[in-house]
Design a protein around this motif. Structure first.
Motif, PDB file in Angstrom:
ATOM      1  N   ALA A 197       0.735  -1.493  -0.150  1.00  0.00           N
ATOM      2  CA  ALA A 197       0.444  -0.261  -0.138  1.00  0.00           C
ATOM      3  C   ALA A 197       0.770   1.207  -0.026  1.00  0.00           C
ATOM      4  CB  ALA A 197      -1.127   0.317   0.944  1.00  0.00           C
ATOM      5  N   ILE A 198       2.233   0.823  -0.163  1.00  0.00           N
ATOM      6  CA  ILE A 198       2.788   2.219   0.024  1.00  0.00           C
ATOM      7  C   ILE A 198       4.508   1.947  -1.050  1.00  0.00           C
ATOM      8  CG2 ILE A 198       4.425   3.995   1.713  1.00  0.00           C
ATOM      9  CD1 ILE A 198       2.969   2.778   4.266  1.00  0.00           C
ATOM     10  N   PRO A 199       3.945   2.473  -1.848  1.00  0.00           N
ATOM     11  CA  PRO A 199       4.848   1.360  -2.559  1.00  0.00           C
ATOM     12  C   PRO A 199       5.941   3.026  -2.853  1.00  0.00           C
ATOM     13  CG  PRO A 199       3.137   2.218  -3.844  1.00  0.00           C
ATOM     14  CD  PRO A 199       2.840   2.001  -2.596  1.00  0.00           C
ATOM     15  N   GLY A 200       7.475   2.113  -3.633  1.00  0.00           N
ATOM     16  CA  GLY A 200       8.118   3.147  -3.465  1.00  0.00           C
ATOM     17  C   GLY A 200       9.241   3.680  -2.240  1.00  0.00           C
ATOM     18  N   HIS A 201       9.082   3.121  -1.159  1.00  0.00           N
ATOM     19  CA  HIS A 201       9.440   3.383   0.280  1.00  0.00           C
ATOM     20  C   HIS A 201       9.327   2.075   0.714  1.00  0.00           C
ATOM     21  CE1 HIS A 201      10.619   5.435   4.031  1.00  0.00           C
ATOM     22  NE2 HIS A 201      10.305   4.918   4.879  1.00  0.00           N
ATOM     23  N   VAL A 202      11.331   1.874   1.002  1.00  0.00           N
ATOM     24  CA  VAL A 202      11.625   0.385   2.360  1.00  0.00           C
ATOM     25  C   VAL A 202      11.760   1.016   3.109  1.00  0.00           C
ATOM     26  CG1 VAL A 202      13.034  -0.880   2.167  1.00  0.00           C
ATOM     27  CG2 VAL A 202      12.490  -0.359  -0.178  1.00  0.00           C
TER      28      VAL A 202
END
Length: 334
Positions: free
Chosen positions: A266-271
């Motif tokens: 649900a929070i793409p682009g963050h690791v």
């Protein structure tokens, strides 16, 4: 002609150098503490202060149950304490009165004992005079009757003193004190009063943790709240963790404390950075409602999954949602 072999060789070298340093799974989800709120007393819901998905803090009022019956119960309990004190005072007066009776009966016994001694002396004199012929049989019989009457009066005084002692002992036994120095009747009434006061306080239901309110369908003014039946849930606003189900063949590479990267769908682009904090003691199938029974001969050997718990090691700038899917990559070579 040379570029294609060089690219293939570079890719093969890269995968050879990086292989075995990480294990990953996309069978993972975000989890959070969930508290089911149930009332400790039963009654009609009088006031609701929260709504679905509302953010609350620990101690915030969620809803209120009609306190009128519990106020009445508290008044009755306070009246019972007063009655118990009056009864104890009456028992104290009875005990003191019986103590005075015991002292009075002791004096009566002494007086009756003196009467017995006097009557026996008179009988002895009359007996001596009868032998000498200086008295009559009527006087001797009268002296004997006086001795018998004096002895009966003394026995009656002794019995009355024993009765007064028993009554005083019973009154003092009822006045006996407990560990807190209070008579049992008063202590019992005060305990009931404290329970009534606690029940009245429990008509206000407050949040035990920080979080967001959910499942408020039954939380409506006018509904009856039944004791121990959950009415609303609160999902903790902090303390999120990840439950990742790794294959059993991956477990030898995973150690508690190993760093990991978490990617949330649900929070793409963050690791997100995390760390392994625990490895389950059993597989998912072992703790299922109907665990497999390999002793029956129906066992099918498949790769099992074991839950591994990870906690975030970085500050979360936004609230997460329990149940979100995630991908976990554990760095096993660090």
């Amino acid at each position: 002609m040379l570029s294609v072999p060089v690219i293939i060789l570079a890719l093969a070298l890269y995968f050879w150098l990086t292989s075995g340093k990480t294990v990953s799974t996309d069978n993972a989800m975000i989890d959070a503490p969930v508290v089911s709120i149930a009332t400790e007393v039963s009654g009609k819901i009088l006031d609701v202060r929260v709504s679905e998905n509302q953010v609350v803090k620990a101690g915030d009022l969620l809803f209120r149950i009609d306190p009128a019956p519990f106020r009445i119960a508290l008044l009755q309990a306070e009246a019972a304490v007063g009655n118990a004190r009056v009864q104890v005072a009456e028992l104290g007066g009875t005990a003191n009165s019986k103590d005075a009776d015991v002292s009075s009966k002791a004096a009566d016994i002494a007086a009756r004992a003196s009467d017995v001694v006097l009557a026996e002396q008179t009988l002895a004199r009359q007996t001596q005079l009868m032998r000498q012929g200086f008295t009559t049989r009527a006087q001797l019989d009268s002296a004997q009757a006086a001795v018998n009457a004096a002895r009966q009066a003394k026995a009656a005084a002794v019995a009355e003193r024993q009765s007064a002692l028993a009554t005083a002992a019973a009154a003092r036994s009822a006045l006996g004190t407990g560990s807190d120095g209070l008579p049992p009747a008063v202590a019992a009434a005060m305990a009931l009063r404290e329970k009534a006061r606690l029940d009245l306080a429990r008509t206000e239901i407050r949040s035990p943790i920080n979080g967001r309110v959910t499942q408020t369908d039954r939380l409506t003014v006018g509904n009856m709240a039944t004791m121990s039946l959950p009415l609303v849930s609160i999902v903790g606003g902090n303390g999120y963790w990840i439950d990742a189900n790794f294959k059993e063949t991956q477990l030898p590479l995973i150690r508690v404390g190993a760093p990991a990267d978490v990617e949330i769908d649900a929070i793409p682009g963050h690791v997100f950075k995390a760390r392994v904090t625990g490895i389950g003691a059993g597989t998912g199938s072992q703790f299922s409602l109907l665990p497999a029974q390999n002793a029956t001969g129906n066992w099918v050997k498949v790769t099992q999954r074991v839950p591994v718990r990870l906690t975030f090691t970085e500050r979360l700038d936004q609230p997460l949602v329990a149940g979100w899917s995630a991908k976990v990559t554990v760095r096993v070579a660090d």
